[in-house]
Write a protein that holds these residues in place. Structure first.
Motif, mmCIF file in Angstrom:
data_model
loop_
_atom_site.group_PDB
_atom_site.id
_atom_site.type_symbol
_atom_site.label_atom_id
_atom_site.label_comp_id
_atom_site.label_asym_id
_atom_site.label_seq_id
_atom_site.Cartn_x
_atom_site.Cartn_y
_atom_site.Cartn_z
ATOM 1 N N TRP A 253 0.850 -1.190 0.000
ATOM 2 C CA TRP A 253 0.000 0.000 0.000
ATOM 3 C C TRP A 253 0.886 1.241 0.000
ATOM 4 N N PRO A 254 0.691 2.161 -0.998
ATOM 5 C CA PRO A 254 -0.313 2.130 -2.066
ATOM 6 C C PRO A 254 0.240 1.762 -3.448
ATOM 7 N N THR A 255 1.542 1.489 -3.567
ATOM 8 C CA THR A 255 2.120 1.315 -4.896
ATOM 9 C C THR A 255 1.641 0.045 -5.593
ATOM 10 N N GLY A 256 1.218 -0.963 -4.810
ATOM 11 C CA GLY A 256 0.727 -2.200 -5.403
ATOM 12 C C GLY A 256 1.798 -3.213 -5.737
ATOM 13 N N VAL A 257 3.080 -2.915 -5.485
ATOM 14 C CA VAL A 257 4.130 -3.874 -5.809
ATOM 15 C C VAL A 257 4.110 -5.024 -4.804
ATOM 16 N N VAL A 258 4.629 -6.167 -5.243
ATOM 17 C CA VAL A 258 4.742 -7.337 -4.379
ATOM 18 C C VAL A 258 6.177 -7.424 -3.870
ATOM 19 N N LEU A 259 6.333 -7.694 -2.585
ATOM 20 C CA LEU A 259 7.674 -7.846 -2.031
ATOM 21 C C LEU A 259 8.361 -9.025 -2.719
ATOM 22 N N ALA A 260 9.465 -8.733 -3.398
ATOM 23 C CA ALA A 260 10.174 -9.742 -4.191
ATOM 24 C C ALA A 260 10.646 -10.893 -3.291
ATOM 25 N N PRO A 261 10.744 -12.118 -3.851
ATOM 26 C CA PRO A 261 11.187 -13.268 -3.049
ATOM 27 C C PRO A 261 12.507 -13.021 -2.329
ATOM 28 N N SER A 262 13.471 -12.406 -3.013
ATOM 29 C CA SER A 262 14.753 -12.148 -2.365
ATOM 30 C C SER A 262 14.588 -11.180 -1.193
ATOM 31 N N ARG A 263 13.711 -10.197 -1.332
ATOM 32 C CA ARG A 263 13.475 -9.236 -0.254
ATOM 33 C C ARG A 263 12.738 -9.918 0.923
ATOM 34 N N ARG A 264 11.836 -10.838 0.609
ATOM 35 C CA ARG A 264 11.125 -11.549 1.677
ATOM 36 C C ARG A 264 12.114 -12.304 2.558
ATOM 37 N N HIS A 265 13.042 -13.028 1.903
ATOM 38 C CA HIS A 265 14.026 -13.777 2.668
ATOM 39 C C HIS A 265 14.991 -12.847 3.397
#
Length: 469
Positions: A253-265
């Motif tokens: 919120w609000p850009t709509g991007v998905v947290l990239a897999p590398s960033r999640r880890h």
């Protein structure tokens, strides 16, 4: 509107001073008269019967009848044979005139307000059915003060649902029911403060006002961390020294991007290294269109992530129902703060939601709303392509809002103001930035509460404002 009593005598607070030396009849007349003059008894309001009022005040019925007769003669009361004694219409003191509402400009053609689902699509019949079922089945013991963590039945149903749909590591014993996201965030931050956290980070752009207010109330300092096309910048987060961060990984919120897999880890590794915690706002993950659903971050590290979910976007904000999936070390603190806050959310509503989910009616509603929002999303894309081709849209993979990137040179505030003059509600990205800067110029367009027709007419009305300076 006066209260309408169905065959019962209403109560009326009157006090008599038997030591004052003033006649009781005069006291009674004066208090009823003052109650009418002050507006405490309104025109048309029913008074207790003479028998009942005499019983309540310890007076003779004849004295009360004489009082009513005197006030009727003065025009304060009206009495009809076979009907109750009521306040006369002419006895009501006129209320102060209500000032006229300010001129709000032209009728709204379309309001692209974000964060609100289609309220007209709330499944009223299903909710009434679920409420009746819950009330019919509820054990007597469940009408008492319950577990502050919430109804066990709802926690079990929610845990099963989140495991099935969101890939969460949900445990009913570590789930706390709350009154929407605002309370959920407050409970989470207060528990983190008790655990020694002093600084909490939040996404920028994001919800700076909400994060800052909740952090301040919990005694924490809030700091922004930038978001790029891959989501939260974990390197920048590490530099803040924060030991907690509020994120929206499935649909930022609000850009709509998905947290990239590398960033999640990387985010999970940061939490483990810093002895930190992630507060996951899982706010509209049910509505995804162009790609496979993204699982909850909590499923990767249940001991480091506090996941907050609600039905505010899936059903309606008015229900004020949500939940927290808590790490074991924070559960007691979250539950304690919930107990102090309100001793638990309304049990009957919790049981109704549990019945709605386990019956399959909740899933059916979500499928229907995906179709509705997908159609509105398609309308928005096609209408903007036709009337304002210079505008680029992003953040459309999920939810019911999009980001409109205005052409270079456009002034966000000017576009918003001039659109409002034409009856179209537009909202700038600057409100979502900590700095409040309007560069680059962008709009956050919500289409949850606006029909296909209104989208078409609204965009057409402001196309020249959107397409360039």
């Amino acid at each position: 509107m006066p209260v309408q009593w169905a065959g019962l005598s209403p109560e009326l607070l009157l006090t008599l001073d038997r030591e004052s030396g003033q006649r009781l009849s005069a006291q009674l007349e004066g208090q009823v008269r003052d109650a009418i003059r002050s507006g405490r008894l309104r025109a048309g309001e029913r008074l207790p019967s003479s028998r009942e009022l005499a019983r309540m005040l310890g007076l003779s019925r004849g004295l009360v009848q004489d009082c009513y007769a005197q006030l009727q003669a003065e025009g304060y009361l009206v009495t009809r044979v076979g009907s109750a004694t009521r306040v006369a219409a002419c006895a009501q003191v006129p209320e102060a005139p209500v000032p006229s509402p300010p001129d709000t400009g032209p009728r709204m053609i379309a309001d692209f307000r974000h964060g609100v689902p289609d309220l007209a699509s709330f499944p009223v019949s299903d909710w009434l059915w679920a409420t009746r079922e819950a009330a019919r089945r509820i054990p007597t013991a469940d009408l008492d003060y319950g577990d502050p963590q919430g109804s066990r039945a709802l926690r079990e149903v929610v845990a099963g649902y989140l495991g099935r749909v969101r890939g969460a590591a949900a445990d009913p014993a570590r789930t706390v029911v709350c009154s929407g996201y605002a309370q959920g965030l407050s409970l989470a931050l207060r528990a983190l403060a008790r655990a020694g956290v002093r600084v909490v980070a939040y996404e920028d752009p994001g919800g700076p006002a909400t994060a800052a207010a909740a952090a301040e109330a919990a005694g924490l300092t809030a700091v922004p961390v930038p978001v790029d096309e891959e989501g939260l910048d974990v390197g920048e987060l590490d530099a803040t020294g924060a030991r907690a961060v509020i994120v929206t990984p499935a649909h930022q919120w609000p850009t709509g991007v998905v947290l990239a897999p590398s960033r999640r880890h990387a985010l999970i590794a940061w939490a483990a290294r810093r002895d930190a915690y992630v507060v996951e706002d899982d706010y509209d993950a049910e509505f995804r269109y162009d790609r496979e659903p993204v699982g909850a971050l909590q499923g990767l590290a249940a001991d480091r992530v506090i996941s907050i979910g609600t039905v505010s976007k899936s059903l309606a904000p008015a229900l004020r129902l949500g939940w927290l999936l808590c790490p074991p070390v924070l559960l007691e603190a979250v539950a304690d703060h919930k107990r102090v806050a309100d001793r638990g959310s309304p049990t009957l509503d919790q049981l109704a939601l549990a019945r709605l989910i386990e019956s399959g009616r909740y899933d059916r509603h979500l499928r229907r709303m995906r179709t509705v929002y997908a159609a509105r999303r398609a309308t928005l894309v096609s209408v903007l392509a036709e009337h304002a081709p210079a505008v680029r849209l992003s953040g459309l993979a999920a939810g019911f809002h999009a980001v409109a990137h205005l052409p270079d040179g456009a002034e966000e505030e000017t576009v918003v103001t001039r659109a409002r003059d034409r009856g179209v509600g537009l909202y700038g990205m600057s409100a979502c930035r900590t700095s409040r800067t309007a560069v680059p110029p962008q709009l956050v367009l919500g289409f949850g509460q606006v029909t296909d027709r209104a989208i078409t007419e609204g965009v057409a009305a402001v196309a020249d404002l959107l397409d360039g300076p």
